[in-house]
Design a protein around this motif. Structure first.
Motif, short mmCIF file in Angstrom:
data_model
loop_
_atom_site.label_atom_id
_atom_site.label_comp_id
_atom_site.label_asym_id
_atom_site.label_seq_id
_atom_site.Cartn_x
_atom_site.Cartn_y
_atom_site.Cartn_z
N LYS A 158 -0.33 9.81 -1.77
CA LYS A 158 -0.39 8.64 -0.89
C LYS A 158 -1.61 8.73 0.02
CE LYS A 158 4.62 7.85 -0.64
NZ LYS A 158 5.81 7.89 0.25
N ARG A 159 -1.91 9.95 0.50
CA ARG A 159 -3.08 10.13 1.36
C ARG A 159 -4.37 9.84 0.60
NH1 ARG A 159 -1.72 13.03 5.95
NH2 ARG A 159 0.42 12.46 6.46
N VAL A 160 -4.41 10.30 -0.65
CA VAL A 160 -5.61 10.09 -1.46
C VAL A 160 -5.83 8.60 -1.71
CG1 VAL A 160 -6.63 10.45 -3.74
CG2 VAL A 160 -5.53 12.35 -2.55
N ASN A 161 -4.74 7.86 -1.87
CA ASN A 161 -4.86 6.41 -2.07
C ASN A 161 -5.54 5.74 -0.88
OD1 ASN A 161 -3.64 6.52 -4.56
ND2 ASN A 161 -1.59 6.12 -3.77
N VAL A 162 -5.35 6.31 0.31
CA VAL A 162 -6.00 5.80 1.51
C VAL A 162 -7.52 5.86 1.36
CG1 VAL A 162 -6.38 6.24 3.97
CG2 VAL A 162 -4.08 6.40 3.01
N GLY B 48 6.23 2.54 7.68
CA GLY B 48 5.31 1.57 7.07
C GLY B 48 5.06 0.36 7.93
N GLY B 49 5.35 0.48 9.23
CA GLY B 49 5.23 -0.68 10.11
C GLY B 49 3.92 -0.78 10.85
N ALA B 50 2.94 0.05 10.53
CA ALA B 50 1.64 -0.01 11.21
C ALA B 50 0.77 -1.08 10.56
CB ALA B 50 0.95 1.34 11.14
N SER B 51 -0.02 -1.79 11.38
CA SER B 51 -0.91 -2.83 10.84
C SER B 51 -2.14 -2.97 11.72
CB SER B 51 -0.16 -4.17 10.74
OG SER B 51 0.26 -4.60 12.03
N VAL C 104 -4.01 3.26 10.51
CA VAL C 104 -2.92 2.46 9.95
C VAL C 104 -2.46 3.04 8.61
CG1 VAL C 104 -2.35 0.22 8.90
CG2 VAL C 104 -3.51 0.31 11.12
N ASP C 105 -3.42 3.33 7.74
CA ASP C 105 -3.09 3.87 6.41
C ASP C 105 -2.40 5.22 6.51
OD1 ASP C 105 -4.15 1.65 5.15
OD2 ASP C 105 -6.14 2.53 4.93
#
Length: 763
Positions: free
Chosen positions: A69-73, A130-133, A225-226
């Motif tokens: 998931k971190r790499v996807n960032v 997952g609520g950060a934007s 955010v990510d």
């Protein structure tokens, strides 16, 4: 003449050429290039439970998922994330900012809210997953957080609004010992505080969304955010190894390695055609489709091509050719014995099959052990070697024999024996009772008698090597010049369009309090420098070097790699374990297929080959890297390949002695005759493997120079040990222990003379 078989042959050849022509470019274009060929970032973490955690073992599958998931960032395509016990290796080919990658992957992303006395008020449990934007306030980027527990958030903020300073400090990955008071003094500096923001709370907040406003750029806010949305890590990761490769360095390495490989393969094709004429042409065809098939299969399996992997592919070409040469030489033997073309093909194919399988299986054993116990580039090298070896056997046993068989069985070659690379004048007239007379320059060479000279040369190299090891150890320089892969340390890569000078860089690093152990320049104008430092430098030193080089040189890129002492120690330990396991596995296999004296002789020859490589590296002080260890293990598998072929001929020449032990003179003749019969083949197969390695040395990337030197030394040493050490040791063991022969197997009778005349044995 059977014209249908000729048509089948021609159609097959046209089909092969068409397949190679159509598939070659797509196969190369679709290669999944590794870091050393594409550039990028590799990092190895040791994973352990969080301090104070009740969990004693970490779920590594969950770790891999979180890291993914971190790499996807980072937006990296096709990342390679591998679990290695309690470690996780992350390879990001093509990543541009390695510092960002390091921070994003290893950040725990634990958000906490504290007061100015650093007391914990709330942690991330009050927030929605997952609520950060990302949002904007008066044109400035901010981070919005959705609140899960609004009651608790209101309670805490209400109490905070009654304090004197009314400040709520938001931290990401707060570390024990960090202080708001100290960090606040950095707010106006370029460094900035370690906390994210310090917001004034005038009243209790009962909103479902709260805002974090710091001095963010839009990119920094989006990264935060990510990170928060990827979830916090409930484990800790300690970096123990990292490697950064410049994209330009990788691209140049790929081009030069492919060019060198192509030159080596063309040289092999020319040599094969010159020696075996029509058979050589068929072998060259099989090499072409073998290469395309290997590339396609490796890509299909998700393999990543590295410099050492491509070198393994080129080495595989030598093994593919080796299998063909064994068959061709057996056919030539039968033709010189007076057989017809059809019988020679049948007999040569039959007699060579077990030899091919025995010789290639030993290589597969070493490759398999490398794959099971190796990590990183060693595992990739082993995968390519394993695939190459299997396909080498498949294409020889199927394609080469099918194509040659079609023409032979058509009758077209009945009166064209010279097309097999033999001199028809040397073929005996069976009807007149003639037997084949050896015309080779080594026909009277006493291999057993002259072996002492070659053994003396090898012994001298090893004694000199051991002396160098002792001398180096006494000087305190270390027995070997281990690269940072083993000794731990830091490698810094500098890339400047204006070119670099080693002596100038040496002085500049010393000014910064860092002493490089080695500086290697590469590129057409020495625009790339690899600086090795035999200790792991601090983050502060790393930044200091980067700032200094950026100020001193124009348009320079600075990247670094680090290795901890733990990794170095384990690499040495794993190399020793893999070597011992390979020797043991080969010893068992050869003992089963031959006899224990053959196995012991082969293992001693292998140990000789490994020590010759180590001796050369001790004498020259060339850097020993992980790739060199891969070569040592490859030589273990490949070197015995040649010994097996010679052993097979010796076993064949022993078949007449099932009830009695040959005399000393007869044993000596068996060894000499066997070596004379296989000497030409040994030289040819050694040449077909050495040619591409020489091409890699001359035209290939300087990044694998040590790798290719080790491979060349090992191949030459392996050829010498197969001819002058293993057979002679077998001769001594057989005399001393009177080992009984295996029972003679019944052979399929073929037309033509069956008895092989061995001077001094059958007389």
């Amino acid at each position: 003449m059977n014209k249908k078989r000729l048509v089948v042959f021609l159609v097959s050849v046209i089909a092969i050429i068409g397949i190679v022509g159509v598939s070659a470019k797509p196969a190369i274009d679709n290669m999944n290039l590794g870091l050393d060929l594409k550039g990028g970032f590799e990092i190895l973490y040791e994973v352990s439970p969080l301090e104070g955690s009740e969990t004693k073992k970490v779920d590594m599958a969950a770790v891999a998922s979180s890291v993914s998931k971190r790499v996807n960032v980072l937006g990296v395509s096709e990342p390679d994330i591998t679990v290695e016990g309690d470690r996780i290796r992350v390879q990001l080919a093509g990543v541009q900012d390695n510092e960002q990658a390091r921070n994003v992957i290893s950040s725990s992303a634990v958000l906490s809210f504290r007061d100015t006395s650093d007391n914990l008020l709330m942690d991330a449990t009050v927030l929605k997953d997952g609520g950060a934007s990302l949002a904007f306030n008066e044109g400035k980027p901010i981070v919005n957080l959705k609140i899960a527990d609004t009651a608790k958030f209101y309670e805490v903020t209400s109490a905070l609004s009654q304090t004197s300073d009314k400040l709520m400090v938001t931290w990401l990955d707060y570390q024990e010992g960090q202080r708001y008071a100290e960090e606040a003094t950095k707010a106006e500096t370029e460094e900035g505080p370690a906390y994210i923001s310090a917001a004034k709370v005038s009243e209790g907040l009962n909103s479902e969304t709260v805002m974090i406003s710091g001095n963010f750029t839009e990119e920094e806010a989006q990264e935060l955010v990510d990170l928060l949305n990827s979830g916090s890590l409930n484990f800790q990761m300690k970096e123990i190894y990292s490697n950064v490769v410049s994209p330009n360095l990788g691209e140049g390495s790929f081009e030069s390695t492919m060019l060198a490989g192509g030159i080596g393969i063309v040289a092999i094709a020319i040599l094969l055609i010159a020696l075996y004429r029509f058979c050589g042409f068929i072998s060259a065809l099989s090499v072409a489709i073998y290469l395309v098939s290997t590339l396609a299969l490796y890509t299909l399996l998700g393999g990543v091509f590295t410099l050492s992997g491509i070198a393994a592919l080129v080495l595989g070409v030598g093994m593919a050719v080796d299998s063909s040469v064994i068959t061709f030489e057996r056919i030539k033997d039968s033709l010189y014995a007076g057989r017809s073309v059809k019988n020679a093909f049948k007999e040569g194919s039959h007699n060579s099959l077990s030899t091919i399988l025995d010789s290639q299986i030993t290589t597969m054993i070493a490759a398999l052990i490398l794959y099971i116990f190796g990590t990183g580039s060693v595992k990739g090298f082993a995968t390519m070697l394993l695939i190459s070896t299997i396909l080498a056997v498949v294409f020889n046993v199927t394609l080469v024999r099918f194509l040659l068989g079609q023409v032979v069985k058509s009758g077209y070659l009945d009166n064209k024996k010279s097309w097999f690379g033999i001199k028809e004048d040397y073929i005996p007239n069976v009807q007149r009772g003639e037997t084949y007379e050896d015309h080779s320059p080594w026909k009277n060479f006493d291999f057993v008698g002259k072996a002492k000279y070659f053994i003396a040369i090898s012994a001298a190299v090893m004694v000199l090597g051991i002396g160098s090891m002792g001398f180096n150890g006494m000087k305190g320089d270390g027995v070997f010049n281990f690269g940072i892969d083993f000794s731990s340390g830091t490698k810094i890569t500098l890339e400047s369009k204006g070119g670099l000078k080693a002596d100038t860089l040496q002085k500049e690093f010393e000014k910064l309090g860092v002493e490089p152990s080695d500086i290697t320049l590469s590129g057409k104008n020495n625009e790339i420098a690899s600086v090795s430092i035999k200790k792991a430098i601090t983050e502060e030193q790393r930044e200091q070097i980067s700032d200094y080089m950026t100020d001193t040189y124009k348009e320079i890129e600075v990247s670094d790699s680090t290795v901890s002492p733990i990794v170095g120690r384990e690499l040495v330990k794993n190399a020793i374990i893999m070597s011992l396991l390979s020797w043991l596995a080969i010893l068992i296999y050869v003992s089963i297929r031959f006899k224990w004296d053959f196995a012991v002789s082969g293992i001693v020859a292998l140990i000789h080959d490994v020590f010759v490589i180590l001796a050369v590296f001790a004498i020259t002080r060339m850097e020993v890297t992980t790739d060199v260890i891969a070569v040592l293990l490859t030589i273990i598998g490949y070197s015995i390949n040649d010994s097996i072929v010679i052993f097979d001929r010796m076993r064949e020449n022993l078949k007449g002695f099932t009830r009695k032990q040959p005399s000393q003179e007869q044993l000596r003749d068996i060894v000499n005759v066997s070596l004379r019969e296989t000497f030409g083949r040994s030289v040819v197969t050694a040449s077909t493997t050495i040619l591409p390695v020489i091409a890699l040395l001359v035209f290939g990337s300087r990044n694998i120079f040590q790798f290719n030197v080790a491979l060349l030394v090992g191949l030459v040493g392996g050829c010498v040990s197969s001819l002058f050490i293993a057979p002679q040791l077998w001769y001594v063991l057989r005399l001393k222990f009177k080992v009984k022969n295996k029972p003679k197997k019944k052979q399929k009778k073929l037309k033509g003379p069956q008895e092989r005349i061995i001077p001094g044995v059958n007389d």
